[in-house]
Design a protein around this motif. Structure first.
Motif, PDB file in Angstrom:
ATOM      1  N   TYR A  98       5.125 -17.692 -33.805  1.00  0.00           N
ATOM      2  CA  TYR A  98       4.096 -17.324 -32.604  1.00  0.00           C
ATOM      3  C   TYR A  98       4.041 -18.363 -31.763  1.00  0.00           C
ATOM      4  O   TYR A  98       2.800 -19.424 -32.607  1.00  0.00           O
ATOM      5  CB  TYR A  98       3.043 -16.402 -32.466  1.00  0.00           C
ATOM      6  N   GLY A  99       5.058 -19.117 -30.661  1.00  0.00           N
ATOM      7  CA  GLY A  99       4.478 -20.626 -30.467  1.00  0.00           C
ATOM      8  C   GLY A  99       3.153 -19.798 -29.169  1.00  0.00           C
ATOM      9  O   GLY A  99       2.925 -21.251 -28.116  1.00  0.00           O
ATOM     10  N   GLY A 100       2.551 -18.530 -28.509  1.00  0.00           N
ATOM     11  CA  GLY A 100       1.952 -18.518 -27.800  1.00  0.00           C
ATOM     12  C   GLY A 100       2.493 -17.792 -26.795  1.00  0.00           C
ATOM     13  O   GLY A 100       3.747 -17.743 -26.589  1.00  0.00           O
ATOM     14  N   PRO A 101       1.915 -17.341 -25.839  1.00  0.00           N
ATOM     15  CA  PRO A 101       2.368 -16.844 -24.140  1.00  0.00           C
ATOM     16  C   PRO A 101       3.314 -17.026 -23.538  1.00  0.00           C
ATOM     17  O   PRO A 101       3.380 -16.634 -22.117  1.00  0.00           O
ATOM     18  CB  PRO A 101       1.005 -16.396 -23.866  1.00  0.00           C
ATOM     19  N   ALA A 102       3.426 -18.438 -23.230  1.00  0.00           N
ATOM     20  CA  ALA A 102       3.802 -20.022 -22.465  1.00  0.00           C
ATOM     21  C   ALA A 102       5.478 -19.284 -22.350  1.00  0.00           C
ATOM     22  O   ALA A 102       6.041 -18.772 -23.296  1.00  0.00           O
ATOM     23  CB  ALA A 102       3.889 -21.338 -22.436  1.00  0.00           C
ATOM     24  N   THR A 103       6.038 -18.764 -20.710  1.00  0.00           N
ATOM     25  CA  THR A 103       6.814 -18.681 -20.747  1.00  0.00           C
ATOM     26  C   THR A 103       7.251 -19.443 -19.460  1.00  0.00           C
ATOM     27  O   THR A 103       6.717 -20.008 -18.486  1.00  0.00           O
ATOM     28  CB  THR A 103       7.483 -17.094 -19.675  1.00  0.00           C
ATOM     29  N   ALA A 104       8.995 -19.644 -19.118  1.00  0.00           N
ATOM     30  CA  ALA A 104       9.478 -20.671 -18.084  1.00  0.00           C
ATOM     31  C   ALA A 104      10.245 -19.786 -18.096  1.00  0.00           C
ATOM     32  O   ALA A 104      11.745 -19.324 -18.944  1.00  0.00           O
ATOM     33  CB  ALA A 104       9.599 -22.173 -18.441  1.00  0.00           C
ATOM     34  N   HIS A 105      10.956 -20.278 -16.566  1.00  0.00           N
ATOM     35  CA  HIS A 105      12.154 -20.100 -15.785  1.00  0.00           C
ATOM     36  C   HIS A 105      13.489 -21.127 -15.055  1.00  0.00           C
ATOM     37  O   HIS A 105      12.313 -21.943 -14.275  1.00  0.00           O
ATOM     38  CB  HIS A 105      11.944 -18.666 -14.991  1.00  0.00           C
ATOM     39  N   ILE A 106      14.562 -21.479 -15.256  1.00  0.00           N
ATOM     40  CA  ILE A 106      14.399 -22.352 -14.840  1.00  0.00           C
ATOM     41  C   ILE A 106      15.763 -22.053 -14.043  1.00  0.00           C
ATOM     42  O   ILE A 106      16.953 -21.393 -14.161  1.00  0.00           O
ATOM     43  CB  ILE A 106      15.036 -23.752 -15.838  1.00  0.00           C
ATOM     44  N   THR A 107      15.830 -21.874 -12.800  1.00  0.00           N
ATOM     45  CA  THR A 107      17.459 -21.867 -11.885  1.00  0.00           C
ATOM     46  C   THR A 107      17.882 -23.604 -11.076  1.00  0.00           C
ATOM     47  O   THR A 107      16.601 -24.152 -10.992  1.00  0.00           O
ATOM     48  CB  THR A 107      16.885 -20.545 -10.544  1.00  0.00           C
ATOM     49  N   GLY A 108      18.594 -23.469 -10.490  1.00  0.00           N
ATOM     50  CA  GLY A 108      19.667 -24.060  -9.826  1.00  0.00           C
ATOM     51  C   GLY A 108      20.464 -24.604 -10.168  1.00  0.00           C
ATOM     52  O   GLY A 108      21.519 -23.829 -10.874  1.00  0.00           O
ATOM     53  N   THR A 109      21.172 -26.131 -10.339  1.00  0.00           N
ATOM     54  CA  THR A 109      22.480 -26.295 -10.703  1.00  0.00           C
ATOM     55  C   THR A 109      21.774 -27.632 -11.697  1.00  0.00           C
ATOM     56  O   THR A 109      21.729 -28.526 -10.893  1.00  0.00           O
ATOM     57  CB  THR A 109      23.436 -26.651  -9.287  1.00  0.00           C
ATOM     58  N   TRP A 110      23.219 -28.143 -12.657  1.00  0.00           N
ATOM     59  CA  TRP A 110      23.074 -28.875 -13.421  1.00  0.00           C
ATOM     60  C   TRP A 110      24.581 -29.113 -13.511  1.00  0.00           C
ATOM     61  O   TRP A 110      25.616 -28.026 -14.504  1.00  0.00           O
ATOM     62  CB  TRP A 110      21.868 -28.756 -15.011  1.00  0.00           C
ATOM     63  N   HIS A 111      25.050 -30.865 -13.687  1.00  0.00           N
ATOM     64  CA  HIS A 111      25.867 -30.609 -14.161  1.00  0.00           C
ATOM     65  C   HIS A 111      27.218 -30.013 -13.521  1.00  0.00           C
ATOM     66  O   HIS A 111      28.452 -29.810 -13.833  1.00  0.00           O
ATOM     67  CB  HIS A 111      26.516 -31.452 -15.242  1.00  0.00           C
ATOM     68  N   GLY A 112      26.947 -29.664 -11.776  1.00  0.00           N
ATOM     69  CA  GLY A 112      27.550 -28.855 -11.362  1.00  0.00           C
ATOM     70  C   GLY A 112      27.528 -26.967 -11.609  1.00  0.00           C
ATOM     71  O   GLY A 112      28.598 -26.693 -11.298  1.00  0.00           O
ATOM     72  N   ARG A 113      27.144 -26.662 -12.677  1.00  0.00           N
ATOM     73  CA  ARG A 113      27.084 -25.470 -13.233  1.00  0.00           C
ATOM     74  C   ARG A 113      25.571 -24.511 -12.457  1.00  0.00           C
ATOM     75  O   ARG A 113      24.781 -25.490 -13.049  1.00  0.00           O
ATOM     76  CB  ARG A 113      27.522 -25.329 -15.043  1.00  0.00           C
TER      77      ARG A 113
END
Length: 143
Positions: A98-113
Motif C-alpha cells: 500500500y503506497g498511501g491514499p493519494a489519488t490523481a486524475h489526468i484529463t486533456g490532450t496529449w500528442h493529439g489524443r
C-alpha cells in the motif's frame, strides 16, 4: 475489357496521387496537436502542499503546474508508441503493498489524443505507474 483496364488504371493513378497529400496533412495535424498539448492534473490525499488541480501546457511550457518544465520533460521521455497514461493490465501480477491514499486524475490532450486517466497507490503496479510520472504527479508521503 479495355474499358475495365482503363478505369482501373485511372483509379490507381488517382489513389496514388492523393496519398502524398494525405500523408502531409496527417503530419501537419500531428505537429499542430503536439504544439498544444494541455493536461489538467487533479491530486488528492498526496500530502501537505501536494493536493490541488493544476493545468499543464507543453510546447510552449506553462500552466499552473508546480513544475511544468520537469513534467513536460518526463512526458517527452516516454518511448514512442508507449502510452504514459495507460492503466495497469488486468492480468498483471502486482505486489500487495500500500503506497498511501493519494489519488490523481489526468484529463486533456496529449500528442493529439484524448486523455482521461486515474491513478492511485493501492498496489505495487499502481505505485510504479504513479512513480513513472513524477513530477507530472507529485512525490507522495507514502513514497
Amino acid at each position: 475489357m479495355l474499358r475495365r483496364l482503363v478505369l482501373t488504371a485511372a483509379a490507381s493513378v488517382a489513389a496514388l496521387s492523393a496519398a502524398p497529400v494525405a500523408a502531409h496533412a496527417d503530419t501537419a495535424a500531428d505537429l499542430g496537436a503536439r504544439a498544444g498539448d494541455r493536461l489538467t492534473v487533479t491530486v488528492t490525499d498526496a500530502g501537505e502542499g501536494q493536493d490541488g488541480t493544476f493545468d499543464l501546457e507543453c510546447r510552449p511550457t506553462g500552466g499552473s503546474h508546480p513544475d511544468p518544465a520537469g513534467a513536460c520533460a518526463t512526458l517527452d521521455q516516454v518511448p514512442w508508441g508507449k502510452d504514459p497514461f495507460a492503466p495497469v493490465a488486468p492480468d498483471a501480477m502486482c505486489t500487495m503493498q500500500y503506497g498511501g491514499p493519494a489519488t490523481a486524475h489526468i484529463t486533456g490532450t496529449w500528442h493529439g489524443r484524448h486523455v482521461d486517466a486515474s491513478f492511485k497507490r493501492t498496489d505495487g503496479c499502481e505505485i510504479s505507474r504513479w512513480d513513472s510520472l513524477v513530477p507530472v504527479l507529485p512525490t507522495t508521503a507514502g513514497a
